[in-house]
Design an enzyme around this catalytic site. Structure first.
Site: not given
Ligand SMILES: CC(C)(COP(=O)(O)OP(=O)(O)OC[C@H]1O[C@@H](n2cnc3c(N)ncnc32)[C@H](O)[C@@H]1OP(=O)(O)O)[C@@H](O)C(=O)NCCC(=O)NCCS
Length: 397
Positions: A267, A324
């Site tokens: 991320h 996700d």
């Protein structure tokens, strides 16, 4: 940092990492500690106690709704669920193999064409458009899924809450209420995330005074990419590919050696596990156990452990599962097709997008609205300010 209009700040080719471009009152991330906050409230608290409707109201208005305010808001969203007839007629003309994210992106300006508020740029009109978008995007996703299977779209059911009605319109059967509640929690978890690529796209577009639908369509385009919301569909492909794979460590190593990424991991802001992923991991476990589909949680955790070890061997300890990663097994257990996973992300994130669009348009966190206009350094052909000599077509090779 205060910068005058003539001063040049060089942050090029960094994807604007670490550059603060605006003030916002909507959400906050502490990437080191793995904390996400919407309008002051921890995401864990909201996911556990609030409905997506409460969260959407909170994001749009800055405060949790009172009992009557919530009832009114839920009613407004419920009454706006029906898509205009021309949307179905248009969908029926489109190739059945079209990607649902393309269809959703194209559906948004179609919805603008029938919105009576589209020419009015007041806060009230934007709020009404936000309500319609929150109500109609799930209806558009469900309608497309039916139409591409040559099935008639289903009318919304006024007796069902938001997530439950979406599952009904999508699958044509009343969902298990507990599963619908889990989907509602997923919508809460995905609803906002500060200045991610799609939210920035929305804000950038409406900074030109374009309308809300133009901003949201841009957001959907940005979300569709596999480094952003499109990652959940890629995670699902990986889980299906590795369903019966015996040597996961070799698969992970092979991928990393080729310089490829493990989707759903890493991320730009979190340097520890994404708090949303922690929540979804538990949900995948619980739902898997309940439905006899524990294998998806098992495969996901095996890949996670292997990947974390492989990253650590390469000196990267900050690449961890993101939202996700575990949303893919959760949606799969819910019977949601892989290519609908990113559209469901959009069905949730539209609440955040609309809130950011309103904040941007009406300068709710800053002094006055400002048109985004960064610079690029020109590194192409240059013949001085007189320009290169134009050669007529006939004499060019
Ligand atoms: C989301 C993402 C783009 C954030 O990346 P970032 O940390 O800001 O910066 P970068 O893309 O430059 O990555 C930094 C390094 O980590 C590596 N890396 C990051 N995520 C990785 C992943 N999922 N798998 C393998 N390597 C990864 C990059 O290859 C890069 O390595 P290098 O320095 O040797 O070139 C990235 O983690 C990624 O591509 N993840 C997979 C897609 C995904 O899940 N997206 C959804 C995000 S919510």
């Amino acid at each position: 940092m205060e910068v005058s209009m003539t001063e040049v700040v060089n942050v090029k080719n960094t994807g604007l990492r670490g550059v603060t471009v605006a003030d916002t009152k909507i959400s906050f991330i502490d990437g080191e500690k793995g904390v996400l906050i919407y309008r002051g409230y921890r995401i864990e608290d909201l996911a556990e106690h609030a409905t997506f409707m409460e969260v959407a109201f909170l994001l749009l208005n800055g405060a949790l709704p009172g009992k009557n305010e919530l009832k009114t808001f839920e009613k407004q969203v419920m009454e706006a669920r029906q898509l205009p007839g021309y949307v179905f007629d248009t969908f029926k003309q489109w190739p059945a193999g079209s990607r649902p994210m393309d269809v959703l992106q194209a559906a948004v300006p179609l919805l603008a064409m029938g919105d009576p508020d589209v020419n009015e740029d007041t806060r009230e009109a934007n709020f009404r458009m936000a309500v319609r978008l929150i109500a109609r995007m799930p209806a558009a996703v469900a309608a497309w899924h039916r139409i591409r299977q040559r099935l008639e779209p289903l009318p919304p059911d006024a007796s069902l809450p938001h997530a439950e009605n979406f599952l009904w319109q999508l699958h044509g059967r009343k969902p298990d209420p507990e599963m619908a509640t889990d989907l509602d929690v997923c919508l809460t978890l995905h609803a906002d995330h500060t200045f991610n690529a799609s939210t920035f796209a929305c804000r950038e577009v409406v900074s030109t005074r374009a309308h809300m639908y133009a901003g949201v369509a841009a957001g959907i385009g940005a979300l569709s990419g596999s480094l952003h919301g499109g990652a959940n569909a890629e995670v699902m492909k990986m889980l299906l590919e590795l369903e019966s794979e015996k040597d996961i460590p070799a698969w992970v190593k092979g991928r990393l050696d080729k310089g490829e990424r493990i989707m759903g991991m890493g991320h730009a802001v979190y340097k520890t596990m994404d708090p949303r992923a922690r929540f979804l991991k538990d949900m995948a476990y619980r739902l898997g156990k309940k439905t006899g589909q524990s294998k998806w949680h098992e495969i996901s955790t095996r890949i996670e452990e292997t990947a974390l070890n492989a990253f650590a061997e390469r000196g990267k300890t900050d690449i961890q599962p993101n939202v996700d990663y575990y949303s893919a097994p959760v949606y799969h257990i819910m019977g949601i097709h892989g290519d609908l996973m990113t559209p469901i992300f959009a069905v949730s994130r539209v609440a955040g997008w609309c809130s950011h669009i309103i904040e941007e348009k009406f300068a709710e966190a800053q002094e006055k609205p400002a048109l985004y206009r960064p610079q690029a350094e020109y590194v192409g052909q240059y013949c001085g300010l007189v320009g290169c000599e134009y050669e007529p077509q006939e004499t060019r090779k």
